[in-house]
Design a protein around this motif. Structure first.
Motif, PDB file in Angstrom:
ATOM      1  N   VAL A 237       1.044  -1.067   0.015  1.00  0.00           N
ATOM      2  CA  VAL A 237      -0.011   0.027   0.077  1.00  0.00           C
ATOM      3  C   VAL A 237       1.049   1.354  -0.087  1.00  0.00           C
ATOM      4  CG1 VAL A 237      -1.639   1.266   1.333  1.00  0.00           C
ATOM      5  CG2 VAL A 237      -1.794  -1.150   1.306  1.00  0.00           C
ATOM      6  N   VAL A 238       0.502   2.063  -0.825  1.00  0.00           N
ATOM      7  CA  VAL A 238       1.238   3.491  -0.850  1.00  0.00           C
ATOM      8  C   VAL A 238       0.193   4.636  -0.816  1.00  0.00           C
ATOM      9  CG1 VAL A 238       2.699   4.969  -2.248  1.00  0.00           C
ATOM     10  CG2 VAL A 238       3.089   2.525  -2.551  1.00  0.00           C
ATOM     11  N   ALA A 239       0.561   5.527   0.133  1.00  0.00           N
ATOM     12  CA  ALA A 239      -0.544   6.588   0.139  1.00  0.00           C
ATOM     13  C   ALA A 239       0.196   7.845   0.224  1.00  0.00           C
ATOM     14  CB  ALA A 239      -1.015   6.509   1.684  1.00  0.00           C
ATOM     15  N   LYS A 240      -0.736   8.661  -0.573  1.00  0.00           N
ATOM     16  CA  LYS A 240      -0.206  10.113  -0.927  1.00  0.00           C
ATOM     17  C   LYS A 240      -1.505  11.088  -1.147  1.00  0.00           C
ATOM     18  CE  LYS A 240       2.975  13.164  -2.366  1.00  0.00           C
ATOM     19  NZ  LYS A 240       4.413  13.422  -1.607  1.00  0.00           N
ATOM     20  N   GLY A 241      -1.593  11.787  -0.078  1.00  0.00           N
ATOM     21  CA  GLY A 241      -2.779  12.964   0.018  1.00  0.00           C
ATOM     22  C   GLY A 241      -4.183  12.238  -0.144  1.00  0.00           C
ATOM     23  N   GLY A 242      -4.348  11.245   0.590  1.00  0.00           N
ATOM     24  CA  GLY A 242      -5.652  10.552   0.379  1.00  0.00           C
ATOM     25  C   GLY A 242      -5.753   9.747  -0.804  1.00  0.00           C
ATOM     26  N   VAL A 243      -4.775   9.563  -1.745  1.00  0.00           N
ATOM     27  CA  VAL A 243      -4.749   8.603  -2.957  1.00  0.00           C
ATOM     28  C   VAL A 243      -4.065   7.373  -2.412  1.00  0.00           C
ATOM     29  CG1 VAL A 243      -4.128   8.299  -5.082  1.00  0.00           C
ATOM     30  CG2 VAL A 243      -4.937  10.614  -4.383  1.00  0.00           C
ATOM     31  N   ILE A 244      -4.715   6.140  -2.659  1.00  0.00           N
ATOM     32  CA  ILE A 244      -4.149   4.986  -2.221  1.00  0.00           C
ATOM     33  C   ILE A 244      -3.858   4.098  -3.597  1.00  0.00           C
ATOM     34  CG2 ILE A 244      -4.662   2.835  -1.205  1.00  0.00           C
ATOM     35  CD1 ILE A 244      -4.240   5.038   0.864  1.00  0.00           C
ATOM     36  N   TRP A 245      -2.667   3.589  -3.662  1.00  0.00           N
ATOM     37  CA  TRP A 245      -2.121   2.684  -4.720  1.00  0.00           C
ATOM     38  C   TRP A 245      -1.958   1.241  -4.014  1.00  0.00           C
ATOM     39  CZ3 TRP A 245      -0.526   7.786  -4.785  1.00  0.00           C
ATOM     40  CH2 TRP A 245      -0.592   8.390  -5.703  1.00  0.00           C
ATOM     41  N   LEU A 246      -2.501   0.446  -4.499  1.00  0.00           N
ATOM     42  CA  LEU A 246      -2.464  -0.996  -4.191  1.00  0.00           C
ATOM     43  C   LEU A 246      -1.706  -1.810  -5.164  1.00  0.00           C
ATOM     44  CD1 LEU A 246      -6.070  -1.824  -3.136  1.00  0.00           C
ATOM     45  CD2 LEU A 246      -4.233  -1.010  -1.619  1.00  0.00           C
TER      46      LEU A 246
ATOM     47  N   ASP B 116     -11.414 -12.204  -7.729  1.00  0.00           N
ATOM     48  CA  ASP B 116     -12.058 -11.631  -6.994  1.00  0.00           C
ATOM     49  C   ASP B 116     -11.731 -10.864  -5.927  1.00  0.00           C
ATOM     50  OD1 ASP B 116     -11.661 -14.109  -5.806  1.00  0.00           O
ATOM     51  OD2 ASP B 116     -13.493 -14.318  -4.837  1.00  0.00           O
ATOM     52  N   GLN B 117     -10.335 -11.292  -5.513  1.00  0.00           N
ATOM     53  CA  GLN B 117      -9.622 -10.381  -4.377  1.00  0.00           C
ATOM     54  C   GLN B 117      -9.253  -9.169  -4.798  1.00  0.00           C
ATOM     55  OE1 GLN B 117      -6.669 -12.703  -2.261  1.00  0.00           O
ATOM     56  NE2 GLN B 117      -8.262 -14.505  -1.777  1.00  0.00           N
ATOM     57  N   ILE B 118      -8.981  -8.943  -6.101  1.00  0.00           N
ATOM     58  CA  ILE B 118      -8.616  -7.451  -6.633  1.00  0.00           C
ATOM     59  C   ILE B 118      -9.886  -6.536  -6.156  1.00  0.00           C
ATOM     60  CG2 ILE B 118      -8.228  -6.202  -8.734  1.00  0.00           C
ATOM     61  CD1 ILE B 118      -6.990  -8.492  -9.812  1.00  0.00           C
ATOM     62  N   ALA B 119     -10.889  -6.899  -6.483  1.00  0.00           N
ATOM     63  CA  ALA B 119     -12.326  -6.004  -6.191  1.00  0.00           C
ATOM     64  C   ALA B 119     -12.269  -6.057  -4.734  1.00  0.00           C
ATOM     65  CB  ALA B 119     -13.528  -6.338  -6.800  1.00  0.00           C
ATOM     66  N   LEU B 120     -12.385  -6.890  -3.990  1.00  0.00           N
ATOM     67  CA  LEU B 120     -12.454  -6.886  -2.662  1.00  0.00           C
ATOM     68  C   LEU B 120     -11.161  -6.006  -2.027  1.00  0.00           C
ATOM     69  CD1 LEU B 120     -13.621  -8.027  -0.016  1.00  0.00           C
ATOM     70  CD2 LEU B 120     -12.202  -9.896  -0.212  1.00  0.00           C
ATOM     71  N   ALA B 121     -10.101  -5.968  -2.415  1.00  0.00           N
ATOM     72  CA  ALA B 121      -9.222  -5.168  -1.799  1.00  0.00           C
ATOM     73  C   ALA B 121      -9.487  -3.687  -2.323  1.00  0.00           C
ATOM     74  CB  ALA B 121      -7.802  -5.591  -2.548  1.00  0.00           C
TER      75      ALA B 121
ATOM     76  N   VAL C  31      -9.589   7.976   2.877  1.00  0.00           N
ATOM     77  CA  VAL C  31      -9.183   7.554   1.523  1.00  0.00           C
ATOM     78  C   VAL C  31     -10.099   8.225   0.446  1.00  0.00           C
ATOM     79  CG1 VAL C  31      -9.107   5.598  -0.158  1.00  0.00           C
ATOM     80  CG2 VAL C  31      -8.332   5.373   2.389  1.00  0.00           C
ATOM     81  N   ASP C  32      -9.509   9.052  -0.369  1.00  0.00           N
ATOM     82  CA  ASP C  32     -10.211   9.463  -1.358  1.00  0.00           C
ATOM     83  C   ASP C  32     -10.496   8.796  -2.774  1.00  0.00           C
ATOM     84  OD1 ASP C  32     -10.821  11.936   0.237  1.00  0.00           O
ATOM     85  OD2 ASP C  32      -8.764  12.812  -0.361  1.00  0.00           O
ATOM     86  N   THR C  33      -9.407   8.209  -3.213  1.00  0.00           N
ATOM     87  CA  THR C  33      -9.219   7.647  -4.463  1.00  0.00           C
ATOM     88  C   THR C  33      -8.422   6.259  -4.228  1.00  0.00           C
ATOM     89  OG1 THR C  33      -9.303   9.531  -5.722  1.00  0.00           O
ATOM     90  CG2 THR C  33      -8.416   7.789  -6.784  1.00  0.00           C
ATOM     91  N   VAL C  34      -8.809   5.032  -5.001  1.00  0.00           N
ATOM     92  CA  VAL C  34      -8.002   4.106  -4.798  1.00  0.00           C
ATOM     93  C   VAL C  34      -7.376   3.535  -6.416  1.00  0.00           C
ATOM     94  CG1 VAL C  34      -7.950   1.557  -4.347  1.00  0.00           C
ATOM     95  CG2 VAL C  34      -9.255   3.172  -2.777  1.00  0.00           C
ATOM     96  N   ASN C  35      -6.152   3.553  -6.536  1.00  0.00           N
ATOM     97  CA  ASN C  35      -5.726   3.041  -7.693  1.00  0.00           C
ATOM     98  C   ASN C  35      -5.294   1.758  -7.547  1.00  0.00           C
ATOM     99  OD1 ASN C  35      -5.804   5.504  -9.116  1.00  0.00           O
ATOM    100  ND2 ASN C  35      -4.193   6.214  -7.938  1.00  0.00           N
ATOM    101  N   ASN C  36      -5.839   0.688  -8.200  1.00  0.00           N
ATOM    102  CA  ASN C  36      -5.658  -0.557  -7.860  1.00  0.00           C
ATOM    103  C   ASN C  36      -4.836  -1.283  -8.824  1.00  0.00           C
ATOM    104  OD1 ASN C  36      -5.603  -3.482  -7.580  1.00  0.00           O
ATOM    105  ND2 ASN C  36      -7.810  -3.455  -6.733  1.00  0.00           N
ATOM    106  N   ARG C  37      -3.532  -1.682  -8.582  1.00  0.00           N
ATOM    107  CA  ARG C  37      -2.731  -2.272  -9.551  1.00  0.00           C
ATOM    108  C   ARG C  37      -2.173  -3.698  -9.304  1.00  0.00           C
ATOM    109  NH1 ARG C  37       1.762   2.717  -9.593  1.00  0.00           N
ATOM    110  NH2 ARG C  37       0.201   4.268 -10.343  1.00  0.00           N
ATOM    111  N   LEU C  38      -3.186  -4.459  -8.426  1.00  0.00           N
ATOM    112  CA  LEU C  38      -3.022  -5.741  -8.158  1.00  0.00           C
ATOM    113  C   LEU C  38      -3.183  -6.600  -9.515  1.00  0.00           C
ATOM    114  CD1 LEU C  38      -5.136  -5.624  -4.727  1.00  0.00           C
ATOM    115  CD2 LEU C  38      -2.506  -5.761  -5.036  1.00  0.00           C
TER     116      LEU C  38
END
Length: 120
Positions: free
Chosen positions: A74-83, A91-96, A106-113
């Motif tokens: 997990v990386v966090a920067k100003g309310g933006v989260i990168w997974l 199905d675990q990608i959407a769950l995470a 958390v304002d935004t989640v960028n999912n790179r799983l």
């Protein structure tokens, strides 16, 4: 939350530009040093808030039932989260992403799983 951070960044920019302008006009650097010190403190506070948010997201991911979070970064920067990292099932990608979005702050989640079978 997002708006308040944006206003903080805008205020820092305005103050820095005003000090830079004053510095250019009269050659004194005491005002510039004060602004740099204040912005340094604000940056320090923002980094601390990012660390706190990152830990909260990691904690939520670890506690989520049905999610294998041991290979998620997990990386966090100003309310933006990168997974980033790996999960064993699609199905675990959407769950995470859903779990991370549910964390306060958390304002935004960028999912790179990506899916990768265990043991690979």
């Amino acid at each position: 939350m997002k708006r308040s951070r944006l206003l903080q960044y805008a205020a820092i920019g305005v103050v820095a530009m005003a000090v830079a302008s004053a510095y250019a006009q009269n050659g004194e650097d005491s005002g510039a040093r004060q602004v740099l010190a204040a912005s340094g403190l604000m940056e320090k506070e923002m980094r601390a808030a990012d660390r706190k948010l990152r830990k909260a997201v990691l904690r939520s991911l670890t506690k989520a039932k049905g999610l294998k979070a041991d290979r998620i970064v997990v990386v966090a920067k100003g309310g933006v989260i990168w997974l980033e990292g790996y999960v064993p099932e699609t199905d675990q990608i959407a769950l995470a992403s859903s779990v991370a979005q549910g964390v306060v702050g958390v304002d935004t989640v960028n999912n790179r799983l990506i899916v990768r079978a265990e043991g690979l």
